[in-house]
Design an enzyme around this catalytic site. Structure first.
Site, PDB file in Angstrom:
ATOM      1  N   GLU A 169       0.808  -1.230   0.000  1.00 43.41           N
ATOM      2  CA  GLU A 169       0.000   0.000   0.000  1.00 43.41           C
ATOM      3  C   GLU A 169       0.838   1.276   0.000  1.00 43.41           C
ATOM      4  O   GLU A 169       0.645   2.158   0.835  1.00 43.41           O
ATOM      5  CB  GLU A 169      -0.982  -0.024   1.187  1.00 43.41           C
ATOM      6  CG  GLU A 169      -1.874  -1.252   1.172  1.00 43.41           C
ATOM      7  CD  GLU A 169      -2.891  -1.299   2.314  1.00 43.41           C
ATOM      8  OE1 GLU A 169      -2.860  -0.421   3.189  1.00 43.41           O
ATOM      9  OE2 GLU A 169      -3.720  -2.223   2.318  1.00 43.41           O
ATOM     10  N   ASN A 210       2.208  -4.748  -3.396  1.00 45.52           N
ATOM     11  CA  ASN A 210       0.842  -5.203  -3.147  1.00 45.52           C
ATOM     12  C   ASN A 210      -0.018  -4.009  -2.746  1.00 45.52           C
ATOM     13  O   ASN A 210       0.421  -3.169  -1.955  1.00 45.52           O
ATOM     14  CB  ASN A 210       0.919  -6.224  -1.988  1.00 45.52           C
ATOM     15  CG  ASN A 210      -0.362  -6.986  -1.721  1.00 45.52           C
ATOM     16  OD1 ASN A 210      -0.888  -7.632  -2.627  1.00 45.52           O
ATOM     17  ND2 ASN A 210      -0.849  -6.933  -0.484  1.00 45.52           N
ATOM     18  N   HIS A 246      -9.966  -6.249  -2.363  1.00 43.86           N
ATOM     19  CA  HIS A 246     -11.012  -6.097  -1.342  1.00 43.86           C
ATOM     20  C   HIS A 246     -12.158  -5.351  -2.021  1.00 43.86           C
ATOM     21  O   HIS A 246     -12.192  -4.122  -2.052  1.00 43.86           O
ATOM     22  CB  HIS A 246     -10.489  -5.304  -0.140  1.00 43.86           C
ATOM     23  CG  HIS A 246      -9.464  -6.058   0.643  1.00 43.86           C
ATOM     24  ND1 HIS A 246      -9.774  -7.206   1.336  1.00 43.86           N
ATOM     25  CD2 HIS A 246      -8.139  -5.851   0.832  1.00 43.86           C
ATOM     26  CE1 HIS A 246      -8.681  -7.667   1.934  1.00 43.86           C
ATOM     27  NE2 HIS A 246      -7.670  -6.866   1.630  1.00 43.86           N
ATOM     28  N   GLU A 275      -5.773 -10.837  -1.685  1.00 45.86           N
ATOM     29  CA  GLU A 275      -6.589 -10.677  -0.465  1.00 45.86           C
ATOM     30  C   GLU A 275      -8.069 -10.601  -0.813  1.00 45.86           C
ATOM     31  O   GLU A 275      -8.824  -9.806  -0.231  1.00 45.86           O
ATOM     32  CB  GLU A 275      -6.163  -9.413   0.307  1.00 45.86           C
ATOM     33  CG  GLU A 275      -4.684  -9.366   0.619  1.00 45.86           C
ATOM     34  CD  GLU A 275      -4.253  -8.175   1.475  1.00 45.86           C
ATOM     35  OE1 GLU A 275      -5.130  -7.489   2.051  1.00 45.86           O
ATOM     36  OE2 GLU A 275      -3.042  -7.938   1.578  1.00 45.86           O
ATOM     37  N   ASP A 277     -11.805 -10.486  -1.136  1.00 43.16           N
ATOM     38  CA  ASP A 277     -13.106 -10.654  -0.483  1.00 43.16           C
ATOM     39  C   ASP A 277     -14.077  -9.681  -1.145  1.00 43.16           C
ATOM     40  O   ASP A 277     -13.660  -8.693  -1.757  1.00 43.16           O
ATOM     41  CB  ASP A 277     -13.077 -10.530   1.051  1.00 43.16           C
ATOM     42  CG  ASP A 277     -12.383  -9.296   1.603  1.00 43.16           C
ATOM     43  OD1 ASP A 277     -12.227  -8.307   0.864  1.00 43.16           O
ATOM     44  OD2 ASP A 277     -12.018  -9.318   2.796  1.00 43.16           O
TER      45      ASP A 277
HETATM   46  C1  XIL Z   1      -6.011  -6.811   8.165  1.00 39.62           C
HETATM   47  C2  XIL Z   1      -6.228  -8.015   9.058  1.00 39.62           C
HETATM   48  O1  XIL Z   1      -7.029  -8.963   8.395  1.00 39.62           O
HETATM   49  C3  XIL Z   1      -6.879  -7.588  10.357  1.00 39.62           C
HETATM   50  O2  XIL Z   1      -6.965  -8.679  11.253  1.00 39.62           O
HETATM   51  C4  XIL Z   1      -6.081  -6.469  10.988  1.00 39.62           C
HETATM   52  O3  XIL Z   1      -6.763  -5.997  12.131  1.00 39.62           O
HETATM   53  C5  XIL Z   1      -5.869  -5.324  10.009  1.00 39.62           C
HETATM   54  O4  XIL Z   1      -5.269  -5.824   8.828  1.00 39.62           O
HETATM   55  N1  XIL Z   1      -4.858  -4.974   3.556  1.00 39.62           N
HETATM   56  C6  XIL Z   1      -3.791  -5.715   3.984  1.00 39.62           C
HETATM   57  C7  XIL Z   1      -3.955  -6.626   5.141  1.00 39.62           C
HETATM   58  O5  XIL Z   1      -2.729  -5.710   3.352  1.00 39.62           O
HETATM   59  O6  XIL Z   1      -2.775  -6.756   5.888  1.00 39.62           O
HETATM   60  C8  XIL Z   1      -5.100  -6.202   6.034  1.00 39.62           C
HETATM   61  O7  XIL Z   1      -5.291  -7.196   7.022  1.00 39.62           O
HETATM   62  C9  XIL Z   1      -6.336  -5.972   5.215  1.00 39.62           C
HETATM   63  C10 XIL Z   1      -6.130  -4.878   4.218  1.00 39.62           C
END
Ligand code: XIL
Length: 363
Positions: A169, A210, A246, A275, A277
């Site tokens: 990020e 990422n 996400h 990641e 979802d």
């Molecule tokens: C999230 C975790 O799933 C949570 O448990 C934590 O509280 C915060 O981070 N992007 C990312 C991940 O790269 O590391 C994040 O994970 C979600 C968003």
């Protein structure tokens, strides 16, 4: 890896049928033999594996104590990512004091279940230890802190993770650099340096950038496209681009996802959906779950269409354990299994997409 599980089962059914015939017994009911061939019996990872990819799910350490959950994690998926266990706050809680307990626990689980591990993440603006964020550092000091962190963590997991999210990020939505502590103190050179330090610590691990909101073609993904091109031109070790994915139904499906994945692949890097979802405004209903299923299928198809899209990781796999409700109040139901560990329509959509691609490959 686990595709082999399918073959013995098929052979066993065939063998049982022929033994029954030899013994003059009625042949095994056709349904039995057929069920051994039924695509539903293959796991998501077995299907992905047939296409040369993995299908994974992230896990946070406390979730491993949920035995029903862990059973599915270890059997359905071929890859995992620690949700938190390898982040800076966890791995270097005090300056120069490293703690690999959480990450090691997940690596151990993965190894005992034949799963690959993505390392996540070497640097990020979130979940940093307070000794780091509350300190005031010169550029040289922070550079040496970053180098030391990356070197220790990457060396510890050498041979145990196949990829690292080296930098997480690091861009804003408008495609400018995020003003994280590293950018503010060191300037943009921290990115290529981080990649080089990671490469020096493990010459074989795949090194990724990422981010989220980079699935569509737009200013943010354009910025990564430019950066990766530039890093390649400079000879910095960059192997992959991770699209977190996400997604949220209310914001629409990412524009030209497949084309976007393809353009990164064409730069000569791997792409991974890291990641995934797909959340929705609660309560969920049949229409939203159907739309979610359609999106899961489309994301899977997009990855399967691009040769260098190496795999897909969902960020958790069940609505029982998901980061969404606590971070996005009023949203949730983002994953392919529900709270009771039952398949949602999204599971079938992913399965269908993978099965189609797997069937198109020669056995
Ligand atoms: C999230 C975790 O799933 C949570 O448990 C934590 O509280 C915060 O981070 N992007 C990312 C991940 O790269 O590391 C994040 O994970 C979600 C968003």
């Amino acid at each position: 890896m686990r595709t082999t599980v399918l073959r013995p089962r098929v052979r066993t059914a065939a063998l049982a049928a022929s033994v029954a015939l030899m013994l003059g017994l009625a042949a095994a009911p056709a349904a039995d033999a057929a069920s051994a061939h039924r695509p539903e019996t293959a796991t998501l990872d077995q299907l992905a594996h047939k296409t040369g990819r993995y299908f994974g799910a992230a896990v946070d350490n406390p979730e491993l104590a949920d035995t029903d959950f862990a059973k599915i994690l270890g059997s359905e998926f071929g890859q995992t990512t620690p949700g938190n266990g390898m982040k800076w706050y966890a791995t270097e809680p005090q300056r120069g004091v490293f703690d690999f307990t959480a990450g090691d626990e997940i690596v151990k689980f993965a190894q005992s279940n034949g799963m690959k591990v993505r390392g996540h993440t070497l640097l990020w603006h979130n979940q940093l230890p307070s000794w780091l964020t509350s300190g005031t550092w010169t550029a040289d000091e922070l550079r040496s802190i970053l180098k030391n962190h990356i070197t220790h963590v990457v060396k510890h997991y050498k041979g145990k993770v196949f990829a690292w999210d080296v930098a997480n990020e690091i861009m804003n939505e408008d495609g400018t650099y995020r003003e994280n502590i590293f950018y503010k103190t060191i300037g943009p050179s921290y990115i290529a340096d981080a990649l080089r330090w990671a490469r020096a610590a493990d010459p074989r691990v795949k090194l990724y950038l990422n981010d989220y909101n980079v699935e569509a073609i737009g200013p943010k993904s354009d910025a990564y496209y430019k950066l990766i091109k530039q890093l390649k031109a400079e000879g910095a070790p960059i192997d992959g681009f991770g699209m977190q994915a996400h997604l949220a139904l209310q914001y629409g499906f990412p524009d030209r996802l497949q084309e976007n994945i393809q353009r990164f692949a064409d730069l000569g890097v791997d792409v991974a959906i890291t990641e995934l979802d797909i959340r929705m405004l609660l309560p969920s209903d049949a229409a939203k779950l159907a739309e979610q299923a359609d999106w899961y299928g489309r994301v899977t198809d997009a990855c399967l269409t691009v040769k260098r899209c190496v795999g897909i990781t969902v960020w958790g796999y069940t609505d029982r354990h998901s980061w969404i409700p606590s971070v996005f109040p009023g949203e949730g139901a983002a994953l392919p299994w529900d709270e009771n560990l039952a398949h949602k329509p999204a599971y079938d959509a992913i399965h269908d997409a993978l099965a189609k691609a797997a069937a198109a490959k020669k056995d």
